[in-house]
Design a protein around this motif. Sequence first.
Motif, PDB file in Angstrom:
ATOM      1  N   THR A  88      15.272  24.210  14.915  1.00 47.40           N
ATOM      2  CA  THR A  88      15.962  23.191  15.703  1.00 47.40           C
ATOM      3  C   THR A  88      15.482  21.796  15.313  1.00 47.40           C
ATOM      4  O   THR A  88      16.283  20.871  15.208  1.00 47.40           O
ATOM      5  CB  THR A  88      15.725  23.429  17.206  1.00 47.40           C
ATOM      6  OG1 THR A  88      16.106  24.762  17.523  1.00 47.40           O
ATOM      7  CG2 THR A  88      16.521  22.480  18.050  1.00 47.40           C
ATOM      8  N   LYS A 121      17.063  20.841  12.072  1.00 47.07           N
ATOM      9  CA  LYS A 121      18.461  20.465  12.305  1.00 47.07           C
ATOM     10  C   LYS A 121      18.528  19.056  12.877  1.00 47.07           C
ATOM     11  O   LYS A 121      19.345  18.242  12.455  1.00 47.07           O
ATOM     12  CB  LYS A 121      19.129  21.455  13.249  1.00 47.07           C
ATOM     13  CG  LYS A 121      20.580  21.146  13.528  1.00 47.07           C
ATOM     14  CD  LYS A 121      21.167  22.172  14.476  1.00 47.07           C
ATOM     15  CE  LYS A 121      22.617  21.978  14.767  1.00 47.07           C
ATOM     16  NZ  LYS A 121      23.135  20.659  14.791  1.00 47.07           N
ATOM     17  N   ASP A 156      20.341  15.950  11.175  1.00 46.17           N
ATOM     18  CA  ASP A 156      21.412  15.264  11.911  1.00 46.17           C
ATOM     19  C   ASP A 156      21.074  13.792  12.135  1.00 46.17           C
ATOM     20  O   ASP A 156      21.963  12.943  12.162  1.00 46.17           O
ATOM     21  CB  ASP A 156      21.689  15.958  13.244  1.00 46.17           C
ATOM     22  CG  ASP A 156      22.467  17.250  13.074  1.00 46.17           C
ATOM     23  OD1 ASP A 156      23.057  17.459  11.989  1.00 46.17           O
ATOM     24  OD2 ASP A 156      22.492  18.052  14.025  1.00 46.17           O
ATOM     25  N   SER A 165      27.818  16.695   9.228  1.00 45.22           N
ATOM     26  CA  SER A 165      26.423  17.074   9.382  1.00 45.22           C
ATOM     27  C   SER A 165      25.944  17.699   8.083  1.00 45.22           C
ATOM     28  O   SER A 165      26.507  18.700   7.623  1.00 45.22           O
ATOM     29  CB  SER A 165      26.263  18.074  10.530  1.00 45.22           C
ATOM     30  OG  SER A 165      24.974  18.654  10.501  1.00 45.22           O
ATOM     31  N   TYR A 199      23.186  19.231   7.683  1.00 41.77           N
ATOM     32  CA  TYR A 199      22.557  20.513   8.001  1.00 41.77           C
ATOM     33  C   TYR A 199      23.595  21.629   8.057  1.00 41.77           C
ATOM     34  O   TYR A 199      23.416  22.685   7.479  1.00 41.77           O
ATOM     35  CB  TYR A 199      21.803  20.428   9.331  1.00 41.77           C
ATOM     36  CG  TYR A 199      21.055  21.694   9.659  1.00 41.77           C
ATOM     37  CD1 TYR A 199      19.790  21.903   9.136  1.00 41.77           C
ATOM     38  CD2 TYR A 199      21.613  22.667  10.474  1.00 41.77           C
ATOM     39  CE1 TYR A 199      19.091  23.060   9.415  1.00 41.77           C
ATOM     40  CE2 TYR A 199      20.924  23.832  10.757  1.00 41.77           C
ATOM     41  CZ  TYR A 199      19.663  24.018  10.228  1.00 41.77           C
ATOM     42  OH  TYR A 199      18.977  25.173  10.507  1.00 41.77           O
ATOM     43  N   SER A 200      24.702  21.368   8.755  1.00 41.79           N
ATOM     44  CA  SER A 200      25.750  22.376   8.902  1.00 41.79           C
ATOM     45  C   SER A 200      26.701  22.393   7.712  1.00 41.79           C
ATOM     46  O   SER A 200      27.483  23.327   7.568  1.00 41.79           O
ATOM     47  CB  SER A 200      26.564  22.114  10.172  1.00 41.79           C
ATOM     48  OG  SER A 200      25.734  22.098  11.298  1.00 41.79           O
TER      49      SER A 200
END
Length: 136
Positions: free
Chosen positions: A14, A17, A21, A48, A50-51
């Motif tokens: 997390t 991420k 972000d 994003s 990360y995504s």
Amino acid sequence: LNYLSSAFDSRSVTASKRISDFYSVIELFDSDKKNFLFGFGPGSVMYSHYSNADVVNIELDHLNTIRKFGLIWFVILLGYFLRVAFHLYKTSKYAVLIGLIGVFILSGINPVLISPVFFIILFECRFINTRIKSNV
């Protein structure tokens, strides 16, 4: 405290991420300074890293709020929050003040800053000050 510390633990997925972000939203603000001031709008998407996709929300809700509603709106919200916090401090309601600050910080690491629960807590803290003034 455990939940808060895990939010910033570098070994946490997390946290990775959130860091990714953070850079994504800073890159977005740098590319469009007008919308940084006035916001991209609720429901707007951002890329994003990360995504590797467009997302509606990120877990850094203070920055997400600026992204959606703009820096000007966020400064007004922050000013109201600080006003309520200052009045709690002036009236020696330290436990309530600590709770309010905790909610503000924790709501910033989850997408719940602009939520009914946060505003209920914020307005109740404001009403506590109002009741104190009228009883004195």
